[in-house]
Write an enzyme that holds these catalytic residues in place. Structure first.
Site, mmCIF file in Angstrom:
data_model
loop_
_atom_site.group_PDB
_atom_site.id
_atom_site.type_symbol
_atom_site.label_atom_id
_atom_site.label_comp_id
_atom_site.label_asym_id
_atom_site.label_seq_id
_atom_site.Cartn_x
_atom_site.Cartn_y
_atom_site.Cartn_z
ATOM 1 N N ASP A 158 0.855 -1.177 0.000
ATOM 2 C CA ASP A 158 0.000 0.000 0.000
ATOM 3 C C ASP A 158 0.898 1.236 0.000
ATOM 4 O O ASP A 158 1.895 1.280 0.721
ATOM 5 C CB ASP A 158 -0.855 -0.042 1.264
ATOM 6 N N LYS B 268 1.431 13.527 -17.066
ATOM 7 C CA LYS B 268 0.340 14.487 -17.125
ATOM 8 C C LYS B 268 -0.939 13.806 -16.621
ATOM 9 O O LYS B 268 -1.018 12.583 -16.718
ATOM 10 C CB LYS B 268 0.178 15.035 -18.533
ATOM 11 N N HIS C 170 4.150 13.238 -23.758
ATOM 12 C CA HIS C 170 4.699 12.318 -24.765
ATOM 13 C C HIS C 170 4.775 12.960 -26.153
ATOM 14 O O HIS C 170 5.543 12.509 -26.996
ATOM 15 C CB HIS C 170 3.927 10.990 -24.793
ATOM 16 N N ASP D 208 -6.960 17.637 -21.422
ATOM 17 C CA ASP D 208 -6.348 16.392 -21.885
ATOM 18 C C ASP D 208 -5.262 16.638 -22.934
ATOM 19 O O ASP D 208 -4.176 16.064 -22.846
ATOM 20 C CB ASP D 208 -7.451 15.478 -22.456
ATOM 21 N N HIS E 211 -0.144 19.051 -24.901
ATOM 22 C CA HIS E 211 0.384 18.712 -26.231
ATOM 23 C C HIS E 211 0.318 19.885 -27.223
ATOM 24 O O HIS E 211 1.306 20.221 -27.883
ATOM 25 C CB HIS E 211 -0.393 17.548 -26.854
#
Ligand code: BG6
Length: 475
Positions: free
Chosen positions: A85, A138, A168, A225, A230
């Site tokens: 944990d 991210k 990425h 997102d 990006h």
């Protein structure tokens, strides 16, 4: 500056989705190239053992790129597993034991950001951080305030120079090529400004939905997102001034200047859309107002870019999967030939995926008596995506301690500053049909007769509008 390589790789979230889709394939590729010979320690709280993790690694590779028998055999020899944990201090004692004599581990936190504080403090208390580096995924926060809080948490244990924030996109060959193309050529810079450029468009289209990631998507939406990270990174590379050199600090200094010059978005600059059917996805609220599409207009308040709109369009369930930049030049100053118009002016087309394409759209004369032309594309580079995968490239860099392709705290925060106003007061969300280019109202954002660039057709009006054959999507 000599950068000492890491002597162990520890990844949290070893049984999770990111490890399955990206990390194992990247690790096998690095082993195959002889670039990863250190212990690899997976950590998770899944009730697993090493044997199960090895099976998972094999399964991951079978589905993502294939098992390379020799490299895989080496990888599973290097693999260790620590079960525990994240809130339990004994987990970190076991990690310390698994590290053995290693003193410069690279810790990869492939876990939700809400766990970062617990994990970095656990690692520090067990003596696992003194010469260590940490990689985080991210999203780097949900807005400016939470990004700052996240940075403060990481800084309690790690110096900024030891923190590697993965985006990425920065590991993609095509994105690297963009930077190279801009600063390796002298013909570009004299025209790369408001005097010659009419507008810039960046499209990131995906022809699939949220693919079972509904619960995740509810937390982010398209802006968080892919735009804050990006696409703003791509715009930074397109628009920044030349760095003093190719080192990480010079690059980041110029990027930061550019992010700071981006005008924070206002409600009138953005259209949000949601594809029909999104609310029925697993993990999505039936009354969700989260966007699966955005179109926006960005201004960069610098001498170079004053008055040049940067249009961005991104979304799920659009007609095609492709990411493409089009930089449109102004029409020639005098209309020597009647047919010339702003609509068929020159352009640069920079396709970032699925394949890499760099081209210059020009006009050439059609043979015959009349001074009438036709469009031609001068292709500088066109290649399928066969290079090092982004995660492989980025992990390799992090293991060597090279920060060039990772984002720094001030750049991340400056990018949030641009998006923040439209997160606090979001524009209403309009529906759109899957397979369309988003809500009709998005068309109104782009000035001029040409509208949005469609990456499935040629750039010229009247040119062959049949869809361009796309390389098979390699997700
Ligand atoms: C990820 C997003 O960061 O990037 C996804 O979370 C998106 O929603 C993906 O699909 C796109 O990246 P790529 O490299 O597959 O084009």
């Amino acid at each position: 500056m000599t950068m000492l390589g890491s002597d162990a790789f520890v990844f949290f979230g070893a049984t999770g989705d990111l490890a399955y889709k990206q990390i194992f394939p990247a690790l096998q590729a690095l082993v195959r190239r002889g670039e990863l010979t250190i212990p690899v320690i997976g950590v998770a709280r899944a009730g697993w053992d090493l044997e199960k993790l090895r099976e998972r690694a094999r399964d991951s590779l079978a589905k993502h790129g294939g098992v390379d028998a020799a490299a895989f055999a080496k990888l599973i020899e290097q693999l260790r597993y620590v079960e525990g944990d994240y809130a339990d201090p004994s987990t970190y004692t076991r990690i310390r034991a698994a590290l053995g004599g290693a003193s410069r581990p690279l810790h990869y936190l492939a876990i939700p950001p809400s766990m970062f504080a617990t994990v970095v403090h656990g690692l520090a208390s067990a003596g696992c951080t003194s010469a260590a580096r940490v990689v985080v995924e991210k999203p780097f926060g949900r807005d400016l305030a939470s990004a700052r809080a996240l940075d403060a948490t990481l800084h309690e244990v790690f110096a900024e120079s030891a923190i590697f924030r993965i985006d990425h996109y920065l590991g993609k060959e095509a994105v690297q090529n963009l930077l190279y193309f801009r600063f390796a050529n002298s013909f570009l810079d004299p025209i790369w400004n408001h005097q010659y450029i009419d507008n810039v468009q960046v499209t990131m289209a995906e022809n699939f939905g949220v693919e079972g990631r509904g619960a995740f998507y509810e937390e982010v939406g398209t802006l968080r997102d892919v735009v804050q990270n990006h696409l703003l990174q791509v715009i930074a590379l397109l628009a920044m001034d030349a760095p003093l050199s190719n080192d990480a600090d010079s690059m980041r200094a110029e990027k930061l200047r550019l992010f700071r010059a981006m005008r924070p978005l206002a409600p009138a600059d953005i259209v949000r859309g949601q594809f029909a059917g999104y609310r029925e996805e697993k993990g999505v609220s039936p009354t969700s107002e989260v966007e699966t599409f955005v179109a926006l207009k960005l201004h960069i308040d610098t001498w170079r870019w004053a008055g040049v709109p940067f249009y961005v369009r991104a979304g799920k369930c659009l007609p095609v999967t492709a990411t493409e930049v089009v930089v449109r030049l102004k029409a020639p100053p005098l209309r020597v030939f009647d047919e010339l118009s702003p609509e068929n002016s020159n352009y640069f087309r920079l396709r970032l995926s699925p394949e890499v394409l760099l081209s210059l759209g020009a006009r050439v004369k059609k043979s015959g008596e009349a001074m009438v032309g036709e469009p031609a594309e001068l292709i500088a580079r066109h290649s399928p995506r066969r290079d090092r995968a982004p995660y492989e490239r980025l992990l390799h860099d992090a293991l060597r301690g090279d920060p060039s392709l990772f984002t720094r705290d001030d750049c991340v925060e400056a990018a949030w500053r641009v998006i923040d106003p439209v997160l606090t007061a979001p524009a209403p969300v309009s529906g759109y049909a899957p397979g369309s280019w988003g809500p009709a109202v998005a068309a109104g954002l782009v000035a001029g007769p040409r509208g949005w660039h469609d990456p499935t057709v040629d750039c010229w009006p009247g040119a062959d509008a049949t869809p361009r054959p796309l390389a098979k999507e390699q997700k």
